[in-house]
Design an enzyme around this catalytic site. Sequence first.
Site, mmCIF file in Angstrom:
data_model
loop_
_atom_site.group_PDB
_atom_site.id
_atom_site.type_symbol
_atom_site.label_atom_id
_atom_site.label_comp_id
_atom_site.label_asym_id
_atom_site.label_seq_id
_atom_site.Cartn_x
_atom_site.Cartn_y
_atom_site.Cartn_z
ATOM 1 N N GLN A 147 0.909 -1.220 -0.022
ATOM 2 C CA GLN A 147 0.095 0.009 -0.203
ATOM 3 C C GLN A 147 1.022 1.240 -0.145
ATOM 4 O O GLN A 147 1.562 1.291 0.918
ATOM 5 C CB GLN A 147 -1.079 0.207 1.338
ATOM 6 N N GLN A 169 -0.591 -0.102 -5.705
ATOM 7 C CA GLN A 169 -1.668 -0.593 -4.749
ATOM 8 C C GLN A 169 -1.905 0.601 -3.986
ATOM 9 O O GLN A 169 -1.196 1.438 -3.349
ATOM 10 C CB GLN A 169 -0.879 -1.513 -3.639
ATOM 11 N N ASP A 170 -3.536 0.860 -3.946
ATOM 12 C CA ASP A 170 -4.158 1.871 -3.205
ATOM 13 C C ASP A 170 -3.596 3.308 -3.669
ATOM 14 O O ASP A 170 -3.191 4.234 -2.706
ATOM 15 C CB ASP A 170 -3.757 1.746 -1.713
ATOM 16 N N ASP A 192 -6.652 -2.398 -6.020
ATOM 17 C CA ASP A 192 -7.599 -1.439 -5.072
ATOM 18 C C ASP A 192 -7.101 -0.299 -5.306
ATOM 19 O O ASP A 192 -7.138 0.532 -4.230
ATOM 20 C CB ASP A 192 -7.376 -2.017 -3.527
ATOM 21 N N ARG A 250 -13.885 -5.071 -5.899
ATOM 22 C CA ARG A 250 -14.246 -5.820 -4.819
ATOM 23 C C ARG A 250 -14.648 -5.061 -3.551
ATOM 24 O O ARG A 250 -14.075 -4.127 -3.432
ATOM 25 C CB ARG A 250 -13.177 -6.844 -4.485
#
Length: 342
Positions: A147, A169-170, A192, A250
């Site tokens: 992250q 990520q993120d 994500d 998700r």
Amino acid sequence: MLCAILLIAVYPILLSCSNSSETTSTEEEDKTIKADGVVAADGTGDYKTVQEAIDAAPDNAQESYYIYIKNGIYKEVITVPRNKDHIHLVGEDAATTVLTYNNYASRIKPDGSDYGTSGSASFFVRGNNFVAENITFENTAGINAGQALAINIGGAHSSFRNCRFLGHQDTWYAGNGTYQYLKDCFIEGSVDFIFGGSTAFFDNCQLESTRNGYITAASTPEDQAYGYVFHQCTLTARSEIAKSSVYLGRPWRPHAQAVFIDCAMDKHIQQSGWHNWGNPDNERTAFYAEFNSRGWGASPETRVSWSRQLPAEEAVKFSYDKVIAGKHPDFIADDINLDIEP
């Protein structure tokens, strides 16, 4: 004598020159906004760092405070504090006005603790009514860092036009109860990379996957009317990304909501579309929907049964007017000049 008045068009910022001895009409004067501060890494502005310019803005402002940022790479963790409302950042060029850092969630701080996911951002928005135009927000921690946020938005209302959000990520995060409008923006990431519990309207944006994974991880509160709405967006991927390897989303929380309206989806999009994050209970509560998706990645007949293909009469409920109109600060009008002359 040459002047330095910048004309903000739909995307580029163009240099306009005139003779300073000429008389300016009242109408022209009315279409000019004076920049409150200019940032230049080479020392040719009022400030050399973006944080200095933000810190100089008045506390608890009731009107826009314009900060112009000249081309350059500004490696600094930047925070718009809670008491700095109506900050309006304007970059010289989105591709070359870069606000960047390389923190990540597991990185250890000087005090021995780690940054954590929310603390890893390169840019923090905590003030209300924040606007950014023609700027890159970047986290360079790398694809294997975990992250690592490019931006963390906690301010109640914000707008972004022609901005780039780069990371893995993120990449892009906004908290519960906040509202964002993104127009003509580019957002890249792996896992994500658009996440959080905000109401966000992505208008004509490009979402670029940097590896197989998930585009969204919404955590929409149960009592919130809207989550993420992607309107006329384009979903693309780096050339090495495999076919059918990226999910549309998700649910980070059970009532996650993400809706794609009139979007073009390339072959990297999973034919099943959506993932339940390993919890079948999420299938009963998450709201995942599409209307008029097109491209190889648009495959209504193979989507998971618990997602929705909206009829036209339902799709109109997710329009700009319904979701975000009146809930975000305005951009500079296309016919307005931003004057950066000292």
